[in-house]
Scaffold this active site. Sequence first.
Site, PDB file in Angstrom:
ATOM      1  N   ARG A  27      21.727   1.122 -16.601  1.00  0.00           N
ATOM      2  CA  ARG A  27      20.357   1.197 -17.133  1.00  0.00           C
ATOM      3  C   ARG A  27      20.122   2.448 -17.983  1.00  0.00           C
ATOM      4  NH1 ARG A  27      16.873  -0.164 -11.980  1.00  0.00           N
ATOM      5  NH2 ARG A  27      18.793   0.677 -11.188  1.00  0.00           N
TER       6      ARG A  27
ATOM      7  N   LYS B  97      30.365  -9.219  -2.350  1.00  0.00           N
ATOM      8  CA  LYS B  97      29.558  -9.538  -1.191  1.00  0.00           C
ATOM      9  C   LYS B  97      28.439  -8.500  -1.048  1.00  0.00           C
ATOM     10  CE  LYS B  97      30.663  -7.937   2.941  1.00  0.00           C
ATOM     11  NZ  LYS B  97      30.418  -6.494   3.075  1.00  0.00           N
TER      12      LYS B  97
ATOM     13  N   HIS C  66      34.553 -10.652   6.424  1.00  0.00           N
ATOM     14  CA  HIS C  66      35.860 -10.072   6.761  1.00  0.00           C
ATOM     15  C   HIS C  66      36.444 -10.636   8.069  1.00  0.00           C
ATOM     16  CE1 HIS C  66      34.720  -7.464   3.592  1.00  0.00           C
ATOM     17  NE2 HIS C  66      34.087  -6.565   4.288  1.00  0.00           N
TER      18      HIS C  66
ATOM     19  N   LYS D 269      29.995   0.058  13.830  1.00  0.00           N
ATOM     20  CA  LYS D 269      30.004   1.395  13.230  1.00  0.00           C
ATOM     21  C   LYS D 269      29.880   2.414  14.360  1.00  0.00           C
ATOM     22  CE  LYS D 269      28.670   0.171   8.667  1.00  0.00           C
ATOM     23  NZ  LYS D 269      29.921   0.287   7.904  1.00  0.00           N
TER      24      LYS D 269
HETATM   25  C1  BG6 Z   1      32.360  -3.382   3.578  1.00  0.00           C
HETATM   26  C2  BG6 Z   1      31.107  -3.165   4.392  1.00  0.00           C
HETATM   27  O1  BG6 Z   1      32.448  -4.715   3.165  1.00  0.00           O
HETATM   28  O2  BG6 Z   1      33.501  -3.070   4.365  1.00  0.00           O
HETATM   29  C3  BG6 Z   1      31.046  -1.744   4.911  1.00  0.00           C
HETATM   30  O3  BG6 Z   1      29.964  -3.442   3.596  1.00  0.00           O
HETATM   31  C4  BG6 Z   1      32.309  -1.395   5.654  1.00  0.00           C
HETATM   32  O4  BG6 Z   1      29.921  -1.558   5.751  1.00  0.00           O
HETATM   33  C5  BG6 Z   1      33.534  -1.725   4.806  1.00  0.00           C
HETATM   34  O5  BG6 Z   1      32.286  -0.015   5.949  1.00  0.00           O
HETATM   35  C6  BG6 Z   1      34.799  -1.550   5.604  1.00  0.00           C
HETATM   36  O6  BG6 Z   1      35.886  -1.664   4.744  1.00  0.00           O
HETATM   37  P1  BG6 Z   1      37.241  -0.906   5.039  1.00  0.00           P
HETATM   38  O7  BG6 Z   1      38.141  -1.363   3.946  1.00  0.00           O
HETATM   39  O8  BG6 Z   1      36.922   0.559   5.012  1.00  0.00           O
HETATM   40  O9  BG6 Z   1      37.664  -1.358   6.392  1.00  0.00           O
END
Ligand code: BG6
Length: 488
Positions: free
Chosen positions: A43, A142, A234, A334
């Site tokens: 932007r 996503k 995932h 988390k």
């Molecule tokens: C993302 C999520 O898709 O994957 C995050 O939005 C998450 O919240 C992340 O931390 C984890 O990815 P990775 O590759 O660090 O395991």
Amino acid sequence: MSFDLVLFGGTGDLTWRKLMPALFQAFRHGSLPPEGRIIGVGRDSMSDDQYRALIHSRFDQVELAKRPSAGEFEQFAALLHYLRMDLSQAADYAQLADILKARQANTVVMYLATAPALFTGICENMAAVGLNGPQTRVVLEKPLGHDLASNRAINEAVLRVLPERQIFRIDHYLGKPSVQNLFAMRFGNSLFEPLWRRETIANIQITIAEELGVEKRGAFYDNTGALRDMVQNHALQLLCAIGMEPPINAHADAIRDEKLKVLRSLKPWTPETLKQHAIRGQYAAGNINGEAVPGYLQESGVHPDSRTETFVSLRAEIANWRWAGVPFYIRTGKRLADRDAHIEVNFRPTPHAIFKSPQGAGNRLVINLQPKDGLELHLFAQGQDNRAGGRAAGQTLAPVQLDLDFDKRFGTERVGAYERLLLDVINGRLNLFVRSDEQEEAWRWVEPILDAWKHDADGPRPYTAGTWGPSASSAMIARDDYCWSEEC
Ligand code: BG6
């Protein structure tokens, strides 16, 4: 081969944290086709040089296997350009079309690293100026929607302007080298296939644990939660990779057809299983690696009364001949005790025991996804006692393990997830991208959980940051007489 890669959200977090470092790595590895152009769209007004300087300055804040030298960055930066656009203005797309049509690259990739609410508008505006020809590929990040209905609405809108084969829905877990190896282990070896079934496997556990909290994404996360952020995509993709039948070949649709069948076979939820087999938690203040960290409700951007879950633990079943009755446990969260993603395949005990085995342990295959990348096979062997002659031979067994470390075997500077996926888009390989029907099926399965949680008077269960989540998660698995690996 020439390509134009347009990054909508060109100054956003995803671009500078993940996409630019991945493109730089691809450039450094010599895998980017030489005639490339990368156009960041944002932007703000800025020149190409200002954009290059911005990306360069952000490189200091990201993980890179090796810092680029000034000369190296300069060469990469020559690919970078910037375009100011108001994404709601049709005229701005006409300008983009002029820029792209003047060059006529073989491939034009539109990477939508923006809020999903903008996806439909961007695609419609692109089509209105003719940017949906056969050379165009659209990458959708996503989360694709917030629930089944919004996911469908986005998919339908995008499919109105582009056919499925030109749509690349990203799930970066599929790009991880460790997940590639999971496919290789299952479908490149004959060893495991005869064991890969209900007769030999007692249960499967999928863990994706993070130490990090919500960082600077409090407002986004508060509207999303762990089920939408990690499970719908995932974790279910990992479950598909573990549970799917061998595809007839390695083509995208053969693989995606098999994953879809797994998602369609997931046992539907009932009011009873929703209560017992879908656990949610939210982190409270605690300690991570000896440092005090705030609770979720104290994070910036998070509503002080938020009921958003930062932890999920589920028990799923794949209702088909191969897997009927085998629980698949999924947990993710988390601010857990460790950064650790792994899949544990727990085999049934021997049908008749002539040895004494240590309690709790058993034959298992652990597929380590991160931070370790490898395979561990846990077996039993004769222990010290027998060699020392202290006990009658054959009485007691000790657990031992075969350990395969892919980082040691193949080196740590392997192609990262985003690097691989970006190259796959540029080269038109769809294998590691999610088809719309897979995505919808995954939403269909998680939606009853979302509904149940919305109407449940009890919110998520609190857990102390730095632990493995609420005790209800352990209780859930204990009801089946199993335990999470760190508890066994
Ligand atoms: C993302 C999520 O898709 O994957 C995050 O939005 C998450 O919240 C992340 O931390 C984890 O990815 P990775 O590759 O660090 O395991």
